[in-house]
Design a protein around this motif. Sequence first.
Motif, PDB file in Angstrom:
ATOM      1  N   ASP A 188       0.810  -1.226   0.000  1.00 37.49           N
ATOM      2  CA  ASP A 188       0.000   0.000   0.000  1.00 37.49           C
ATOM      3  C   ASP A 188       0.838   1.269   0.000  1.00 37.49           C
ATOM      4  OD1 ASP A 188       0.888  -0.369   2.615  1.00 37.49           O
ATOM      5  OD2 ASP A 188      -0.939   0.456   3.506  1.00 37.49           O
ATOM      6  N   TYR A 189       2.058   1.236   0.533  1.00 40.39           N
ATOM      7  CA  TYR A 189       2.888   2.445   0.549  1.00 40.39           C
ATOM      8  C   TYR A 189       3.487   2.755  -0.821  1.00 40.39           C
ATOM      9  CZ  TYR A 189       6.560  -1.053   1.311  1.00 40.39           C
ATOM     10  OH  TYR A 189       7.377  -2.137   1.211  1.00 40.39           O
ATOM     11  N   ILE A 190       3.452   1.797  -1.748  1.00 43.95           N
ATOM     12  CA  ILE A 190       3.835   2.064  -3.136  1.00 43.95           C
ATOM     13  C   ILE A 190       2.572   2.573  -3.820  1.00 43.95           C
ATOM     14  CG2 ILE A 190       4.714   1.131  -5.309  1.00 43.95           C
ATOM     15  CD1 ILE A 190       6.800   1.116  -3.075  1.00 43.95           C
ATOM     16  N   ARG A 191       2.521   3.878  -4.063  1.00 41.22           N
ATOM     17  CA  ARG A 191       1.307   4.507  -4.572  1.00 41.22           C
ATOM     18  C   ARG A 191       1.063   4.203  -6.045  1.00 41.22           C
ATOM     19  NH1 ARG A 191      -2.440   5.602  -1.563  1.00 41.22           N
ATOM     20  NH2 ARG A 191      -3.021   7.439  -2.710  1.00 41.22           N
ATOM     21  N   GLY A 192       2.120   3.834  -6.775  1.00 48.58           N
ATOM     22  CA  GLY A 192       1.981   3.531  -8.196  1.00 48.58           C
ATOM     23  C   GLY A 192       3.218   3.967  -8.946  1.00 48.58           C
ATOM     24  N   ILE A 193       2.998   4.421 -10.183  1.00 50.13           N
ATOM     25  CA  ILE A 193       4.105   4.837 -11.046  1.00 50.13           C
ATOM     26  C   ILE A 193       3.797   6.198 -11.664  1.00 50.13           C
ATOM     27  CG2 ILE A 193       4.961   2.521 -11.597  1.00 50.13           C
ATOM     28  CD1 ILE A 193       3.290   2.626 -14.188  1.00 50.13           C
ATOM     29  N   ILE A 194       4.874   6.900 -12.042  1.00 57.91           N
ATOM     30  CA  ILE A 194       4.734   8.150 -12.788  1.00 57.91           C
ATOM     31  C   ILE A 194       5.585   8.034 -14.041  1.00 57.91           C
ATOM     32  CG2 ILE A 194       4.208   9.603 -10.794  1.00 57.91           C
ATOM     33  CD1 ILE A 194       7.152  10.563 -10.857  1.00 57.91           C
ATOM     34  N   ASN A 195       5.245   8.833 -15.037  1.00 55.41           N
ATOM     35  CA  ASN A 195       6.028   8.925 -16.258  1.00 55.41           C
ATOM     36  C   ASN A 195       6.824  10.218 -16.168  1.00 55.41           C
ATOM     37  OD1 ASN A 195       7.047   9.307 -18.822  1.00 55.41           O
ATOM     38  ND2 ASN A 195       5.165   8.682 -19.860  1.00 55.41           N
ATOM     39  N   LEU A 196       8.133  10.087 -15.940  1.00 53.45           N
ATOM     40  CA  LEU A 196       9.000  11.248 -15.799  1.00 53.45           C
ATOM     41  C   LEU A 196       9.860  11.361 -17.053  1.00 53.45           C
ATOM     42  CD1 LEU A 196       9.893  13.530 -13.907  1.00 53.45           C
ATOM     43  CD2 LEU A 196      11.600  11.970 -12.969  1.00 53.45           C
ATOM     44  N   ARG A 197       9.421  12.220 -17.970  1.00 53.45           N
ATOM     45  CA  ARG A 197      10.119  12.423 -19.248  1.00 53.45           C
ATOM     46  C   ARG A 197      10.416  11.100 -19.956  1.00 53.45           C
ATOM     47  NH1 ARG A 197      12.161  15.798 -15.660  1.00 53.45           N
ATOM     48  NH2 ARG A 197      14.096  14.667 -15.315  1.00 53.45           N
ATOM     49  N   GLY A 198       9.414  10.222 -19.986  1.00 51.97           N
ATOM     50  CA  GLY A 198       9.547   8.965 -20.700  1.00 51.97           C
ATOM     51  C   GLY A 198      10.088   7.814 -19.868  1.00 51.97           C
ATOM     52  N   LYS A 199      10.521   8.087 -18.649  1.00 48.00           N
ATOM     53  CA  LYS A 199      11.024   7.024 -17.778  1.00 48.00           C
ATOM     54  C   LYS A 199       9.957   6.717 -16.728  1.00 48.00           C
ATOM     55  CE  LYS A 199      14.923   5.726 -14.885  1.00 48.00           C
ATOM     56  NZ  LYS A 199      16.178   6.104 -14.269  1.00 48.00           N
ATOM     57  N   ILE A 200       9.639   5.441 -16.568  1.00 48.71           N
ATOM     58  CA  ILE A 200       8.635   5.017 -15.599  1.00 48.71           C
ATOM     59  C   ILE A 200       9.299   4.875 -14.229  1.00 48.71           C
ATOM     60  CG2 ILE A 200       6.983   3.203 -14.975  1.00 48.71           C
ATOM     61  CD1 ILE A 200       6.280   4.896 -17.497  1.00 48.71           C
ATOM     62  N   ILE A 201       8.776   5.615 -13.257  1.00 47.84           N
ATOM     63  CA  ILE A 201       9.352   5.649 -11.911  1.00 47.84           C
ATOM     64  C   ILE A 201       8.283   5.217 -10.902  1.00 47.84           C
ATOM     65  CG2 ILE A 201      10.420   7.122 -10.142  1.00 47.84           C
ATOM     66  CD1 ILE A 201      12.141   7.329 -12.511  1.00 47.84           C
ATOM     67  N   PRO A 202       8.534   4.170 -10.110  1.00 46.03           N
ATOM     68  CA  PRO A 202       7.595   3.850  -9.022  1.00 46.03           C
ATOM     69  C   PRO A 202       7.689   4.917  -7.940  1.00 46.03           C
ATOM     70  CG  PRO A 202       9.481   2.343  -8.992  1.00 46.03           C
ATOM     71  CD  PRO A 202       9.655   3.240 -10.179  1.00 46.03           C
ATOM     72  N   VAL A 203       6.578   5.199  -7.262  1.00 46.00           N
ATOM     73  CA  VAL A 203       6.572   6.201  -6.200  1.00 46.00           C
ATOM     74  C   VAL A 203       6.069   5.590  -4.891  1.00 46.00           C
ATOM     75  CG1 VAL A 203       6.471   8.276  -7.633  1.00 46.00           C
ATOM     76  CG2 VAL A 203       4.364   7.137  -7.009  1.00 46.00           C
ATOM     77  N   MET A 204       6.755   5.956  -3.810  1.00 47.92           N
ATOM     78  CA  MET A 204       6.451   5.466  -2.467  1.00 47.92           C
ATOM     79  C   MET A 204       6.023   6.640  -1.605  1.00 47.92           C
ATOM     80  SD  MET A 204       9.180   4.185   0.432  1.00 47.92           S
ATOM     81  CE  MET A 204       9.702   2.738  -0.418  1.00 47.92           C
ATOM     82  N   ASP A 205       4.919   6.497  -0.905  1.00 48.87           N
ATOM     83  CA  ASP A 205       4.505   7.507   0.065  1.00 48.87           C
ATOM     84  C   ASP A 205       5.249   7.209   1.363  1.00 48.87           C
ATOM     85  OD1 ASP A 205       3.103   8.990   2.084  1.00 48.87           O
ATOM     86  OD2 ASP A 205       1.442   9.227   0.664  1.00 48.87           O
TER      87      ASP A 205
END
Length: 161
Positions: A53-70
Amino acid sequence: MSNVLQHEEYEEDNQVDKFLTFVLENEFYGIDIKHVTEIIGIQQITEVPEVPDYIRGIINLRGKIIPVMDVRLRFKKDFREYNDRTCIIVIDVKELSIGLIVDSVSEVLTIAPEEIVLPPEINQGSNKYVMGIGKVGSEVKLLLNCDKLLHDEVSEQLLHI
């Protein structure tokens, strides 16, 4: 060629003992600046099924997929709605880039090694994310171990998103 080498050595020395500090609720934390690649504002997060649950998902940062953690959720704090002060600190840990969602970013501080003490052993394993406590004037900053923010099985899972 030698000028470039000296410049790189200067850059590396320039990052020694520097920590990016950020706020969660009323507590100040710091991470070693050598892990930080950039700081961005909160943006649209795409949820990914079957991750903690603390991994909120992913973002697209200038074409690179980055997982994000709260980081709040990682530390078992209550979720707080994101606002214009909420930031994502993009860090590189091992072979993984990950975004850390924090309430707000504070500043970059130099904390000399003699100003850092080990966290107290209050409860076995309770300080597994804290590598030290930095003393800055009359304040303290909890210095995080970026490697321990992710369990090995979670980082392995995130590498394959």
